[in-house]
Design a protein around this motif. Sequence first.
Motif, PDB file in Angstrom:
ATOM      1  N   ASP A  75       0.877  -1.370  -0.003  1.00 46.34           N
ATOM      2  CA  ASP A  75      -0.008  -0.038  -0.244  1.00 46.34           C
ATOM      3  C   ASP A  75       0.934   1.202  -0.082  1.00 46.34           C
ATOM      4  O   ASP A  75       2.063   1.057   0.312  1.00 46.34           O
ATOM      5  CB  ASP A  75      -1.027  -0.017   1.241  1.00 46.34           C
ATOM      6  N   CYS A  77       0.773   3.690   1.937  1.00 51.26           N
ATOM      7  CA  CYS A  77       1.197   4.143   3.202  1.00 51.26           C
ATOM      8  C   CYS A  77       2.441   3.582   3.807  1.00 51.26           C
ATOM      9  O   CYS A  77       3.197   3.787   4.706  1.00 51.26           O
ATOM     10  CB  CYS A  77       0.035   3.817   4.315  1.00 51.26           C
ATOM     11  N   THR A  83       0.158   8.651   5.837  1.00 51.23           N
ATOM     12  CA  THR A  83      -1.444   8.260   5.257  1.00 51.23           C
ATOM     13  C   THR A  83      -1.717   7.033   5.582  1.00 51.23           C
ATOM     14  O   THR A  83      -2.756   6.637   5.186  1.00 51.23           O
ATOM     15  CB  THR A  83      -0.817   8.438   3.640  1.00 51.23           C
ATOM     16  N   CYS A  84      -1.215   6.334   6.841  1.00 56.21           N
ATOM     17  CA  CYS A  84      -2.081   5.216   7.385  1.00 56.21           C
ATOM     18  C   CYS A  84      -3.057   5.305   7.495  1.00 56.21           C
ATOM     19  O   CYS A  84      -3.744   6.222   8.098  1.00 56.21           O
ATOM     20  CB  CYS A  84      -1.012   4.683   8.594  1.00 56.21           C
ATOM     21  N   HIS A  85      -4.149   4.330   7.232  1.00 58.92           N
ATOM     22  CA  HIS A  85      -5.550   4.455   7.433  1.00 58.92           C
ATOM     23  C   HIS A  85      -5.882   3.357   8.271  1.00 58.92           C
ATOM     24  O   HIS A  85      -7.121   3.035   8.193  1.00 58.92           O
ATOM     25  CB  HIS A  85      -6.089   4.585   6.163  1.00 58.92           C
ATOM     26  N   GLU A  88      -9.028   4.144  10.536  1.00 54.98           N
ATOM     27  CA  GLU A  88     -10.252   4.152   9.919  1.00 54.98           C
ATOM     28  C   GLU A  88     -10.573   2.716   9.505  1.00 54.98           C
ATOM     29  O   GLU A  88     -11.789   2.809   8.893  1.00 54.98           O
ATOM     30  CB  GLU A  88      -9.945   5.027   8.640  1.00 54.98           C
ATOM     31  N   THR A  90     -10.001   0.688   7.427  1.00 56.18           N
ATOM     32  CA  THR A  90      -9.630   0.245   5.820  1.00 56.18           C
ATOM     33  C   THR A  90      -8.409  -0.433   5.518  1.00 56.18           C
ATOM     34  O   THR A  90      -8.011  -0.642   4.372  1.00 56.18           O
ATOM     35  CB  THR A  90      -9.845   1.324   5.111  1.00 56.18           C
ATOM     36  N   CYS A  91      -7.503  -0.635   6.401  1.00 57.21           N
ATOM     37  CA  CYS A  91      -6.340  -1.671   6.357  1.00 57.21           C
ATOM     38  C   CYS A  91      -6.592  -2.761   5.532  1.00 57.21           C
ATOM     39  O   CYS A  91      -7.564  -3.412   5.730  1.00 57.21           O
ATOM     40  CB  CYS A  91      -5.568  -2.110   7.377  1.00 57.21           C
ATOM     41  N   HIS A 147       2.105   5.294  11.850  1.00 53.02           N
ATOM     42  CA  HIS A 147       1.379   6.545  11.209  1.00 53.02           C
ATOM     43  C   HIS A 147       2.166   7.690  12.072  1.00 53.02           C
ATOM     44  O   HIS A 147       2.630   8.571  11.372  1.00 53.02           O
ATOM     45  CB  HIS A 147      -0.097   6.558  11.786  1.00 53.02           C
TER      46      HIS A 147
END
Length: 271
Positions: A75, A77, A83-85, A88, A90-91, A147
Amino acid sequence: MITGTLSKMKSALEDTVRYTLLVGENQVELTPLIGKSLTLTHTGNIYCDACGNKTNKSFSQGHCFTCMRKLARCDMCIMKPETCHFAEGTCREPEWGEQFCMTDHIVYLSNTSGLKVGITRASQIPTRWIDQGATQALPIIKVKNRHLSGLVEIALAEFVADKTNWRALLKGDNEPLDLKAEARRLLPLIDAKLYSLRIQYGFDAIEPIFHDIVNISYPVTQYPTKIVSHNFDKEPVVSGVLEGIKGQYLIFDTGVINVRKFTSYEVNVEY
């Protein structure tokens, strides 16, 4: 001759870094080969580092297109941790993220092609520094996840480089730097940003580190005066006298090759 797929070279921090070339299930100790002839020949085959399937092209350092699209390790990120998500939800691979991203990370200063800021998992010290060809490194901040390390790195990158000039890296070692003095200069410049991050993520999420400078010496007998880069995609045979190793680069009298770039390429090795 041995045959197998290339992986990132294994390294060990000793008086001079000790390198091992990983070729499939085989391991080749490289330090004894410096000053001797070494030939790597790409067979034309590439096998995905994740699923093992044959692929016509390598994506994200050794993956097929399908795995590149679905694996968290590929990814964006990973290249841009800010930009780690994961938070959220969504990983792509939450369990992988828990193991590799939601763990202690270190922000450090290093002397590579000059003064640089970087990040790494705490468990990857000193491997990360060696992979980047740093001759000196100094951990300065510990954070609780990837992050946060990216956010701190961005703050410092306003005042110091966060990229390595690989051509300069391969032309020789820089003069030593007083990394502790550089840390004393840089950290006050981001005090406000660190305070803001602590308010948001918790005061125990970001901790200063007090550590000695780590000095790293590489097994190089001769640095190239002109950088010629070997590329298996253009020329399948890389051959010559091995004059040194720095970072993930093999330095031949005929040019240099970044072994990590060609992860999962099947090669014949002769020495």
